[in-house]
Design a protein around this motif. Structure first.
Motif, PDB file in Angstrom:
ATOM      1  N   UNK A  84       0.828  -1.208   0.000  1.00 47.04           N
ATOM      2  CA  UNK A  84       0.000   0.000   0.000  1.00 47.04           C
ATOM      3  C   UNK A  84       0.861   1.256   0.000  1.00 47.04           C
ATOM      4  N   UNK A  85       2.018   1.199   0.651  1.00 46.14           N
ATOM      5  CA  UNK A  85       2.937   2.347   0.627  1.00 46.14           C
ATOM      6  C   UNK A  85       3.465   2.569  -0.784  1.00 46.14           C
ATOM      7  N   UNK A  86       3.810   1.483  -1.459  1.00 50.61           N
ATOM      8  CA  UNK A  86       4.298   1.616  -2.823  1.00 50.61           C
ATOM      9  C   UNK A  86       3.209   2.136  -3.751  1.00 50.61           C
ATOM     10  N   UNK A  87       1.980   1.730  -3.497  1.00 47.14           N
ATOM     11  CA  UNK A  87       0.884   2.120  -4.385  1.00 47.14           C
ATOM     12  C   UNK A  87       0.443   3.558  -4.167  1.00 47.14           C
ATOM     13  N   UNK A  88       0.497   4.054  -2.916  1.00 46.56           N
ATOM     14  CA  UNK A  88      -0.044   5.383  -2.604  1.00 46.56           C
ATOM     15  C   UNK A  88       1.021   6.422  -2.329  1.00 46.56           C
ATOM     16  N   UNK A  89       2.174   5.962  -1.875  1.00 51.14           N
ATOM     17  CA  UNK A  89       3.195   6.913  -1.474  1.00 51.14           C
ATOM     18  C   UNK A  89       2.942   7.510  -0.118  1.00 51.14           C
ATOM     19  N   UNK A  90       1.915   7.066   0.563  1.00 51.46           N
ATOM     20  CA  UNK A  90       1.584   7.605   1.870  1.00 51.46           C
ATOM     21  C   UNK A  90       2.380   6.955   2.978  1.00 51.46           C
ATOM     22  N   UNK A  91       2.388   7.625   4.142  1.00 54.12           N
ATOM     23  CA  UNK A  91       3.082   7.078   5.308  1.00 54.12           C
ATOM     24  C   UNK A  91       2.275   5.928   5.895  1.00 54.12           C
ATOM     25  N   UNK A  92       2.908   5.213   6.847  1.00 51.37           N
ATOM     26  CA  UNK A  92       2.214   4.108   7.506  1.00 51.37           C
ATOM     27  C   UNK A  92       0.966   4.609   8.204  1.00 51.37           C
ATOM     28  N   UNK A  93       1.051   5.785   8.829  1.00 49.64           N
ATOM     29  CA  UNK A  93      -0.118   6.338   9.502  1.00 49.64           C
ATOM     30  C   UNK A  93      -1.221   6.662   8.514  1.00 49.64           C
ATOM     31  N   UNK A  94      -0.853   7.199   7.347  1.00 52.58           N
ATOM     32  CA  UNK A  94      -1.858   7.582   6.356  1.00 52.58           C
ATOM     33  C   UNK A  94      -2.594   6.374   5.795  1.00 52.58           C
ATOM     34  N   UNK A  95      -1.910   5.250   5.702  1.00 56.15           N
ATOM     35  CA  UNK A  95      -2.555   4.086   5.078  1.00 56.15           C
ATOM     36  C   UNK A  95      -3.068   3.091   6.103  1.00 56.15           C
ATOM     37  N   UNK A  96      -2.900   3.342   7.370  1.00 56.03           N
ATOM     38  CA  UNK A  96      -3.434   2.430   8.390  1.00 56.03           C
ATOM     39  C   UNK A  96      -4.467   3.123   9.267  1.00 56.03           C
ATOM     40  N   UNK A  97      -4.101   4.261   9.857  1.00 59.96           N
ATOM     41  CA  UNK A  97      -5.026   4.960  10.750  1.00 59.96           C
ATOM     42  C   UNK A  97      -5.111   6.416  10.317  1.00 59.96           C
ATOM     43  N   UNK A  98      -6.130   6.775   9.583  1.00 54.96           N
ATOM     44  CA  UNK A  98      -6.317   8.138   9.116  1.00 54.96           C
ATOM     45  C   UNK A  98      -7.568   8.715   9.762  1.00 54.96           C
ATOM     46  N   UNK A  99      -7.365   9.854  10.460  1.00 56.77           N
ATOM     47  CA  UNK A  99      -8.494  10.487  11.126  1.00 56.77           C
ATOM     48  C   UNK A  99      -9.214  11.415  10.161  1.00 56.77           C
ATOM     49  N   UNK A 100     -10.546  11.295  10.102  1.00 57.14           N
ATOM     50  CA  UNK A 100     -11.274  12.215   9.218  1.00 57.14           C
ATOM     51  C   UNK A 100     -11.292  13.617   9.810  1.00 57.14           C
ATOM     52  N   UNK A 101     -11.257  14.617   8.954  1.00 59.12           N
ATOM     53  CA  UNK A 101     -11.315  15.998   9.423  1.00 59.12           C
ATOM     54  C   UNK A 101     -10.550  16.914   8.499  1.00 59.12           C
ATOM     55  N   UNK A 102     -10.435  18.176   8.910  1.00 58.24           N
ATOM     56  CA  UNK A 102      -9.830  19.215   8.076  1.00 58.24           C
ATOM     57  C   UNK A 102      -8.377  19.461   8.444  1.00 58.24           C
ATOM     58  N   UNK A 103      -7.755  18.512   9.111  1.00 56.06           N
ATOM     59  CA  UNK A 103      -6.339  18.645   9.409  1.00 56.06           C
ATOM     60  C   UNK A 103      -5.521  17.991   8.287  1.00 56.06           C
ATOM     61  N   UNK A 104      -4.236  18.373   8.156  1.00 51.80           N
ATOM     62  CA  UNK A 104      -3.319  17.774   7.177  1.00 51.80           C
ATOM     63  C   UNK A 104      -3.967  17.746   5.796  1.00 51.80           C
ATOM     64  N   UNK A 105      -4.559  18.888   5.405  1.00 49.54           N
ATOM     65  CA  UNK A 105      -5.335  18.961   4.173  1.00 49.54           C
ATOM     66  C   UNK A 105      -4.481  18.619   2.967  1.00 49.54           C
ATOM     67  N   UNK A 106      -3.302  19.234   2.882  1.00 51.22           N
ATOM     68  CA  UNK A 106      -2.460  19.040   1.696  1.00 51.22           C
ATOM     69  C   UNK A 106      -2.028  17.574   1.570  1.00 51.22           C
ATOM     70  N   UNK A 107      -1.732  16.917   2.705  1.00 51.08           N
ATOM     71  CA  UNK A 107      -1.297  15.518   2.659  1.00 51.08           C
ATOM     72  C   UNK A 107      -2.425  14.623   2.159  1.00 51.08           C
ATOM     73  N   UNK A 108      -3.653  14.867   2.611  1.00 49.26           N
ATOM     74  CA  UNK A 108      -4.782  14.044   2.185  1.00 49.26           C
ATOM     75  C   UNK A 108      -5.091  14.261   0.711  1.00 49.26           C
ATOM     76  N   UNK A 109      -4.988  15.513   0.253  1.00 44.11           N
ATOM     77  CA  UNK A 109      -5.213  15.776  -1.160  1.00 44.11           C
ATOM     78  C   UNK A 109      -4.139  15.099  -2.007  1.00 44.11           C
ATOM     79  N   UNK A 110      -2.944  15.071  -1.500  1.00 45.18           N
ATOM     80  CA  UNK A 110      -1.852  14.408  -2.213  1.00 45.18           C
ATOM     81  C   UNK A 110      -2.141  12.916  -2.378  1.00 45.18           C
TER      82      UNK A 110
END
Length: 1233
Positions: free
Chosen positions: A946-972
């Motif tokens: 999943x990291x190779x497929x998305x480029x996201x961190x372990x936190x981004x691809x395992x436990x992501x909190x919904x909300x308006x924080x880290x906007x640029x990272x989520x859009x990425x």
């Protein structure tokens, strides 16, 4: 055999090195084991060629019968004294009863096979093996009898409890019965059914031997021989429970044991040092008495008619063929029915009359009167008999003459026939007189016998004889005043004497003797004083039972009611209320209740019932309070049997006791009876609820509880209505929790069992139809357990979500809502849905959800809710199943997930990051890579792919909190995902950003604009504007899609300055700036700017504006439409701009620095938040001098602007010579559309 002429004794060594003294005579062989303890038990093996012995040595030894030598060293060891030995009839087992239990050895290998101890280590006094060699019966010192399986060692029956130690147990020859004997007590021999332990009969005999050798069965199991403590052998009839015969054997009080020959012809009896033999039919001694060197403790007779005796430290063997007549030592069986044949004693004579001592004033005169009366009766009898004979002869002659006379004369014949009838009548009268005289003579003779017994002090025997006389009294005897006066006088004398003798025995604590004496007195006359009855009743109820008392009282001459009344009163007085009631009910059953003319009896019965009823209720209440529920139930049961008027309160109390005992059905019966008696009583329904709840009949329990509540609320009694607040109805609370639970769940779920769709209403009804719902309601009647309700409801509503790539012709809600998903026709999409539901069901989940058929896409309201809540639904699922179409299970190498089409879709990204537990399945529905963990999401292999497929961190691809924080990272992370519909680019991210915007399919990329507007307005994160490329249709500052956010860190925003560098710059600025207050004013201006906001799709963007004074065209690409311009500004200098827009001829163009928040808020370590205003202002100036990406604005009408999309970054930097006041002039908010 070893029987030969006498030899000199000699010592021979045993195999263990010890010596045994073997004493040989002409017919005997004795073995003495020097230095060993006493021998308590001996037995022959089945072949008769070997003897085994045991005792205080804790071992069992084996000897050859032929020469008396030990066969092998002691190999059968026990843990304590061997008290008794038994050998199985199949010859396989040797069983020893010890002080610690029972030990079984293999007779062939001599190895210990098993050991029985039961609870604790109770001393086993007696042991026997069944004829089938499959079971063992034991008798123990604690008075218990147990049965064990010889094959498995399991306890199969018992305990059968006795009041005293059980010293004898014997299986009957066919194994159907077991006899058990105790050494003390009234009934010391009992016969049990060996199959179920039922007691068949008690024999009031007291056995002698403590070594299990006081009993012997007849071959047909109908009779049992028992050696009693007084030296008699009793022949007991098993079927009738009576003693058939007795014969005395020894006068010695040490008569120890008996052994019955196999043919039943004779029995061996040992006493002290000797053994004698007795014929079982004649009861006479046969053969000669044989002697043992020490007291005999045990003996046995083999099938070869050898006898072995053991006692002290010596074992002696004899051949009975040399001691008894040959007729006794053969295989001809002696029938058991001959054992009790009474043999007349020719020497028996009645006591001489001179021995009589009649207790009268003048014994000699009384004797003469008796002799004279007897002689007169004899003379009268002789005369009557002579007359009767003469009359008989005369009638015979007359009848004979009739045969030869002329029968033609009818008159003569009639006369003769009349004469014959008269003669017959006279003859009958004479015979009657003779019979009467004979009967009176017999009474006088019995009277004579009674007086003799009385004079000898044998009062009980005299009373027995008196009863025989009384029973034989006829009318002729009653007419004899002399005899009747004597009967009354003698009855009075016997009764008085028996009462005195009974009192004496009672005072001497000889209770058995006293009971017999009192009972005899009561059997004589109905006029026996009531005091005797009371004494007898008290004593027998102290040492026996009511049934025993009633059995004995059947022989009394008293009224049965008087006996019952006395027993009941005594039991009541002793506090034995239950027994008193049982006795009373027995009286009612046996005696007809006729109160006519019997007011005293009726009054007594009513008083007895009232007193016992009150006592039983008090006892029951006390037992309930102390927790003795079984005792309480028994008291209430007895009360209900006694009280003829049914009482609901007693049924309720007994129901409560039975509930406490977990006797649910009985408790329910009582509750229903109470309701039947009073349907308005809430307590009956309360107990019905408790019983049904305990029986796990929860639905019925709920109904009973609601009935109880209604009875409380409808009661006319204010006190009863006041009890209502004590109870709670959990139903509303459970329904509220169900509603709160399903409110956060998908609107529609699939029941995996049926394949049917359930909306929220049916989901709620499904729980209320479960037994667990009724169980919850019925378990919380006084206090709610919210935690349990929440836990149970959530457990039931666990559901599984499907994450997949849509395919052609997916089954929608309208297609499935009226049928089961399992009934859909075969197609790839339908099969996928069916396999998913089957998988969820196999994993133990009742509910499943798929976005194909569980969302009504026709209903805009439902669709809007579903798109907004989908992230929450996936987050709340117990499992999300990811279906990887195109990924085969045959490949066991990673990479399939990374390159799968599922990993390119926008919706699946939200589904994956929202779900907490995920399992991946290949296209043939097998776990991806064979993973067997519960949650594939935490697997290192999955995380890597999943990291190779998305480029996201372990936190981004395992436990992501919904909300308006880290906007640029989520859009990425979302920028590389694809959708079929343009609008879904935005809608697939609503849950990730916890956003809610109207869902409008068909508006194209305006949906992306509205989505980004919502994010920018809500978060204030202007990095959303940091992009290059073509502008969207919604607002010129917003892109048409999310691909522009592929860069995680946008270069537009000034980069952070490290702490050390910042401190250095601030130091320089502090000394070089001419006016520090201007920096503070600039910071104040920037702080007062409003946050970015939208109004009717217009963006109000705060920032620092720079005017372009000149714009020159530098050229354009040959293959592209991109033009290159050079703009000149006073603050920024010359700036290069690349865009597809034609800027030639445009005036009043602006460049804007919109990154105000990073300028003000980029605080780093070093305690910047605690700085003074000047220091913070200087840090702002330092950041302003960094390069940044400016936005190009084109003026429109009404002071509005439009962003000109640049094809490359417009990087600018404020010149150092620029004054802070010039910058302050450019601080403002610009409206952009």
């Amino acid at each position: 055999m070893f029987w030969r002429k006498s030899q000199h004794p000699k010592n021979e060594p045993n195999e263990d090195g010890t010596s045994s003294r073997i004493v040989r005579r002409r017919e005997v062989k004795s073995i003495k084991i020097d230095g060993r303890d006493e021998i308590w038990s001996v037995a022959f093996l089945i072949d008769g060629k070997h003897v085994v012995s045991g005792g205080l040595e804790w071992k069992i030894r084996r000897w050859r019968a032929e020469d008396g030598k030990e066969v092998e060293t002691p190999i059968m060891c026990a843990a304590s004294t061997v008290r008794n030995i038994a050998v199985s009839q199949d010859g396989k087992w040797i069983v020893g009863g010890t002080n610690h239990g029972v030990v079984v050895w293999n007779a062939k290998t001599r190895e210990k096979a098993t050991e029985f101890k039961g609870k604790g280590e109770v001393s086993v006094c007696a042991v026997d093996v069944s004829p089938s060699s499959t079971r063992i019966v034991t008798g123990s010192e604690d008075g218990s009898v147990h049965f064990w399986s010889l094959d498995t060692g399991e306890h199969v029956l018992g305990p059968l409890q006795h009041d005293y130690p059980v010293v004898g147990v014997k299986f009957s020859p066919k194994g159907r019965f077991v006899a058990a004997a105790t050494q003390w007590g009234d009934n010391s021999v009992r016969i049990y059914d060996s199959r179920n332990g039922h007691l068949l009969v008690d024999f009031p005999v007291r056995v002698s031997s403590p070594r299990n050798q006081s009993l012997a069965w007849a071959s047909d199991s109908t009779q049992l021989l028992a050696l009693t403590s007084d030296g008699d052998i009793n022949c007991l009839d098993v079927s009738s429970g009576t003693t058939l015969s007795k014969w005395p054997i020894h006068s010695s009080r040490n008569t120890a044991c008996i052994a019955l020959a196999g043919n039943g012809a004779f029995i061996a009896v040992c006493g002290d040092f000797s053994v004698s033999f007795w014929d079982t039919t004649t009861h006479k001694q046969i053969g000669s008495v044989i002697q043992h060197t020490e007291i005999v403790e045990s003996m046995a007779i083999s099938a070869n008619y050898d006898i072995v005796m053991g006692g002290g430290q010596t074992i002696t063997l004899w051949s009975l063929r040399d001691i008894l007549p040959s007729s006794y030592c053969n295989d001809i069986p002696r029938k058991p029915e001959t054992w009790h044949t009474q043999v007349e004693n020719a020497d028996h004579k009645e006591p001489h009359e001179s021995l009589l001592q009649i207790q009268v004033d003048d014994p000699k005169e009384k004797m003469a009167d008796l002799e004279k009366t007897v002689q007169e009766l004899r003379n009268q009898l002789a005369v009557s008999q002579h007359v009767a004979n003469e009359e008989k002869d005369r009638s015979g002659e007359i009848i004979k003459s009739l045969g030869i006379k002329d029968k033609s004369s009818n008159g003569k014949i009639a006369h003769l026939e009349n004469t014959v009838q008269q003669l017959h009548a006279q003859l009958a009268d004479c015979q009657h007189r003779a019979d009467s005289l004979v009967e009176i003579l017999r009474v006088h003779e019995r009277k004579h016998h009674c007086e003799t017994l009385y004079s000898e002090g044998r009062i009980i025997d005299a009373a027995a004889s008196l009863i025989e006389i009384t029973n034989a009294v006829n009318e002729e005897v009653k007419a004899n005043k002399l005899l009747m006066n004597w009967l009354a006088d003698f009855t009075h004398r016997c009764t008085s004497t028996l009462e005195l003798n009974g009192d004496e025995a009672s005072n001497g604590e000889r209770y058995d003797e006293a009971l017999i004496t009192y009972a005899t007195a009561l059997s004589l006359s109905s006029s026996t004083p009531n005091a005797v009855l009371i004494k007898w009743a008290k004593m027998i109820l102290t040492h026996g039972t009511v049934n025993k008392a009633l059995g004995i009282a059947a022989k009394f001459q008293l009224s049965k009611f008087v006996v019952y009344q006395t027993l009941c009163d005594i039991l009541e007085g002793d506090g034995r209320i239950s027994e008193a009631v049982e006795c009373f009910r027995g009286m009612q059953s046996e005696l007809e209740m006729d109160t006519t003319g019997n007011d005293e009896r009726a009054q007594w019965e009513l008083g007895f019932q009232r007193r016992c009823t009150e006592s039983l209720e008090v006892l029951g209440d006390a037992a309930m309070e102390s927790g003795s529920y079984s005792e309480a139930a028994q008291h209430f049961s007895t009360l209900l049997l006694l009280d003829p008027v049914a009482r609901k309160d007693v049924f309720i109390k007994r129901s409560k006791a039975r509930v406490s005992m977990a006797s649910w059905e009985d408790a329910l019966t009582d509750a229903d009876k109470a309701i039947e008696l009073d349907p308005s009583c809430h307590r009956g329904y309360e107990m019905r609820h408790a019983a049904l709840y305990g029986a796990m009949r929860h639905a019925e329990a709920v109904k009973a509880f609601h009935m109880m509540i209604s009875r409380l609320e409808e009661s006319p009694d204010e006190r009863i209505r006041g009890l209502r607040p004590q109870y709670v109805d959990a139903s509303p609370t459970i329904r509220r929790i169900i509603e709160q639970t399903i409110r956060h769940m998908p609107r529609v779920l699939i029941d995996t069992a049926t394949g049917l769709l359930y909306d929220r209403k049916r989901q709620a009804e499904a729980f209320e139809a479960l037994p667990i719902y009724s169980e919850l309601v019925s378990s919380m009647t006084k206090e709610l357990d919210h935690a349990l309700i929440w836990r149970t409801v959530k457990e039931f509503y666990q559901y599984v979500m499907l994450s997949h790539k849509w395919e052609y012709n997916e089954p929608l809600l309208q297609k499935v809502e009226n049928i089961s998903v399992y009934e859909l026709e075969a197609s790839p999409a339908n099969i996928k849905l069916q396999r998913f539901c089957s998988l969820a069901r196999a994993l133990g989940f009742q509910w499943a959800w798929s976005d194909t058929c569980c969302v009504d896409k026709v209903n805009n309201v439902v669709l809007q809710e579903s798109l907004v809540a989908m992230f929450t639904w996936y987050r709340g699922s117990s499992l999300t199943v990811v279906y990887l179409r195109g990924v085969s299970s045959e490949s066991q190498l990673p990479g399939g997930l990374e390159g799968s089409i599922w990993n390119t879709r926008a919706w699946t990204y939200q589904e994956y990051v929202a779900a907490e537990i995920v399992q991946f399945y290949t296209e043939d529905w097998k776990p991806y890579l064979g993973l067997d963990t519960a949650n594939h999401k935490v697997s290192p292999v999955i995380i890597s792919e999943m990291h190779q497929a998305t480029g996201g961190s372990v936190q981004d691809i395992t436990v992501l909190r919904p909300g308006l924080d880290r906007v640029r990272e989520k859009l990425h992370l979302a920028s590389m995902r694809q959708t079929t519909l343009v609008e879904d680019i935005a809608y697939s991210l609503l849950g990730i950003f916890n956003a809610a915007i109207p869902v409008i399919y068909g508006e194209g990329n305006r949906a992306v604009g509205r989505f980004l507007e919502h994010i920018l307005t809500g978060s204030g994160d202007v990095t959303i504007l940091a992009w290059t490329g073509r502008a969207g249709d919604y607002n010129s500052c917003l892109p048409p899609d999310l691909t522009v956010y592929s860069a995680l860190v946008p270069p537009h925003v000034p980069q952070p300055i490290e702490t050390a560098e910042m401190n250095s710059i601030v130091t320089i600025l502090r000394s070089s700036l001419p006016d520090l207050s201007a920096a503070v004013m600039l910071q104040d201006h920037l702080n007062k700017l409003p946050s970015p906001s939208f109004t009717a799709s217009r963006l109000s963007l705060p920032g620092i504006v720079f005017s372009i004074t000149e714009l020159d065209t530098l050229g354009s690409g040959s293959e592209t439409d991109v033009c290159v311009y050079r703009a000149t500004t006073a603050v920024l200098g010359e700036v290069e701009i690349k865009t597809t827009h034609d800027l030639s001829g445009m005036k009043d163009l602006l460049l804007i620095h919109p990154w105000i928040s990073p300028l003000l808020d980029q605080e780093f370590s070093g305690g910047a938040s605690a700085l003074d205003d000047t220091s913070r202002a200087l840090r702002l100036v330092a950041r302003l001098r960094q390069p940044f990406g400016a936005l190009l604005l084109e003026p429109l009408a009404r002071a509005r602007y439009r962003r000109v999309a640049a094809d490359s970054l417009i990087m600018v930097q404020i010149r150092e010579e620029t004054s802070l006041s010039e910058l302050m002039d450019g601080v403002r908010t610009v409206d952009i559309q």
